[in-house]
Design an enzyme around this catalytic site. Structure first.
Site, PDB file in Angstrom:
ATOM      1  N   LYS A  49      -7.154  -2.063   2.151  1.00 47.40           N
ATOM      2  CA  LYS A  49      -6.164  -0.990   2.012  1.00 47.40           C
ATOM      3  C   LYS A  49      -5.609  -0.962   0.585  1.00 47.40           C
ATOM      4  O   LYS A  49      -5.453   0.104  -0.016  1.00 47.40           O
ATOM      5  CB  LYS A  49      -5.036  -1.170   3.052  1.00 47.40           C
ATOM      6  CG  LYS A  49      -5.514  -0.908   4.479  1.00 47.40           C
ATOM      7  CD  LYS A  49      -4.535  -1.384   5.559  1.00 47.40           C
ATOM      8  CE  LYS A  49      -5.181  -1.203   6.935  1.00 47.40           C
ATOM      9  NZ  LYS A  49      -4.343  -1.686   8.060  1.00 47.40           N
ATOM     10  N   GLN A  93       0.950  -4.859   9.303  1.00 49.08           N
ATOM     11  CA  GLN A  93      -0.384  -5.112   9.848  1.00 49.08           C
ATOM     12  C   GLN A  93      -0.293  -5.774  11.226  1.00 49.08           C
ATOM     13  O   GLN A  93       0.447  -6.732  11.423  1.00 49.08           O
ATOM     14  CB  GLN A  93      -1.179  -6.002   8.867  1.00 49.08           C
ATOM     15  CG  GLN A  93      -2.623  -6.223   9.261  1.00 49.08           C
ATOM     16  CD  GLN A  93      -3.478  -4.947   9.278  1.00 49.08           C
ATOM     17  OE1 GLN A  93      -3.248  -4.027   8.500  1.00 49.08           O
ATOM     18  NE2 GLN A  93      -4.440  -4.895  10.170  1.00 49.08           N
ATOM     19  N   ASP A 116       1.602   4.573   9.812  1.00 48.46           N
ATOM     20  CA  ASP A 116       0.732   4.075  10.881  1.00 48.46           C
ATOM     21  C   ASP A 116       0.792   4.966  12.124  1.00 48.46           C
ATOM     22  O   ASP A 116      -0.073   4.875  12.994  1.00 48.46           O
ATOM     23  CB  ASP A 116       1.187   2.661  11.290  1.00 48.46           C
ATOM     24  CG  ASP A 116       0.201   1.584  10.918  1.00 48.46           C
ATOM     25  OD1 ASP A 116      -0.991   1.901  10.767  1.00 48.46           O
ATOM     26  OD2 ASP A 116       0.635   0.427  10.783  1.00 48.46           O
TER      27      ASP A 116
END
Ligand code: GUN
Length: 292
Positions: A49, A93, A116
């Site tokens: 990422k 994460q 997200d």
């Protein structure tokens, strides 16, 4: 059988996003990436990422709290990022270590920075077909992959294997939306589903997101189906330098000859997830810029 090349489709998308970032007024979009602990898969995903962000001109801020961080400390960290006007998007994460309440953390992220798409409000916007929210990156990547491969879901039977917050539920809602490219008939199967193969065999498009290596076998797939393999499983392989190989939720050797199209693992859905994260970060930046 035709392979759906996620690497090539994601590369095209990333090139478009790079041009979009270059044309944005003001400062570059900024993404905060929070990784707790040293889970090897998470280390590799966050690195990817960070690399992609740099490639397209998105600034990333990597935050690596120790595995001993408490729920309260992590919530305080999120609150600080929420209040920081130089941060547009926040990603924590997953999976978090077991002692932390992951859902509470996802909900702590300000909906306007939730790139997200895991916050209650953003998932609700997917259900309400409200385009102002953020769509979770893997489901959004799957829809983009299908659209760019010329697969029109309208009227098709999409069977989703898995009901997770990250993939199964949102991708089912997206396929169901009453709009071009979607408008599918959707069935969600899970660990409690009876007669599973008889249902998956009805799928025109089968989306496997159960996190079990090579679970989908040839007897579960209708000839000519499109198969989207969301799984990224590490299985021991002593012939590899790393000691493992990556495999999907689909038994590729037996299923691929049956399909009209299939995504490989790696190189299918994975690269699209990262591209959609960048798409969401740019969207967050646009929205904060418009609000100030
Ligand atoms: N772990 C696996 N997929 C994802 C994702 O899309 N976002 C986050 N934050 N964690 C993940």
């Amino acid at each position: 059988m035709e392979l759906i090349d996620g690497n090539a489709i994601a590369a095209a998308l990333i090139a478009e996003l790079k041009a979009t970032v270059a044309a944005l007024p003001g400062r570059a979009p900024c993404l905060a990436l929070v990784r707790v602990g040293e889970d090897p898969a998470s280390v590799s995903y966050v690195r990817k990422k960070e690399k992609t962000a740099a490639e397209i001109g998105v600034t990333s801020r990597i935050i690596l709290p120790p595995i001993t961080i408490t729920q309260h400390e992590l919530e305080t960290l999120i609150d600080e990022l929420n209040a920081d006007a130089s941060v547009d998007g926040i990603l924590v994460q997953s999976p978090l270590p077991k002692h932390l309440d992951e859902l509470a953390i996802f909900r702590r992220v300000a909906p306007s920075k939730d790139v997200d798409g895991f916050h209650t409000l953003n998932l609700g916007k997917v259900a309400q077909e409200d385009p102002t929210g953020f769509v979770a990156c893997t489901p959004a990547g799957i829809m983009e992959l299908l659209a760019r491969s010329g697969v029109d879901l309208s009227g098709q039977h999409v069977v989703v294997l898995g009901r997770s917050l990250i993939v199964g539920k949102p991708v089912a809602l997206l396929a169901l939306q009453k709009k071009a490219g979607a408008n599918a008939t959707v069935t969600i199967c899970h660990s409690g589903t009876r007669e599973l193969p008889s249902i998956t065999r009805q799928a025109d498009v089968l989306i496997a997101a159960i996190g079990r290596a090579e679970f989908v076998t040839a007897d579960m797939v209708k000839p000519g189906a499109v198969v989207i393999d969301v799984g990224i499983n590490r299985v021991a392989d002593p012939t590899k330098k790393t000691g493992y190989r990556l495999t999907g939720d689909v038994h590729f050797p037996s299923v691929s000859p049956l399909c009209s199209r299939i995504t490989p693992v790696p190189g299918g859905v994975g690269p699209m997830t990262v591209a959609m994260l960048m798409h969401n970060t740019i969207k967050a930046r646009r929205q904060t810029a418009a609000a100030t």
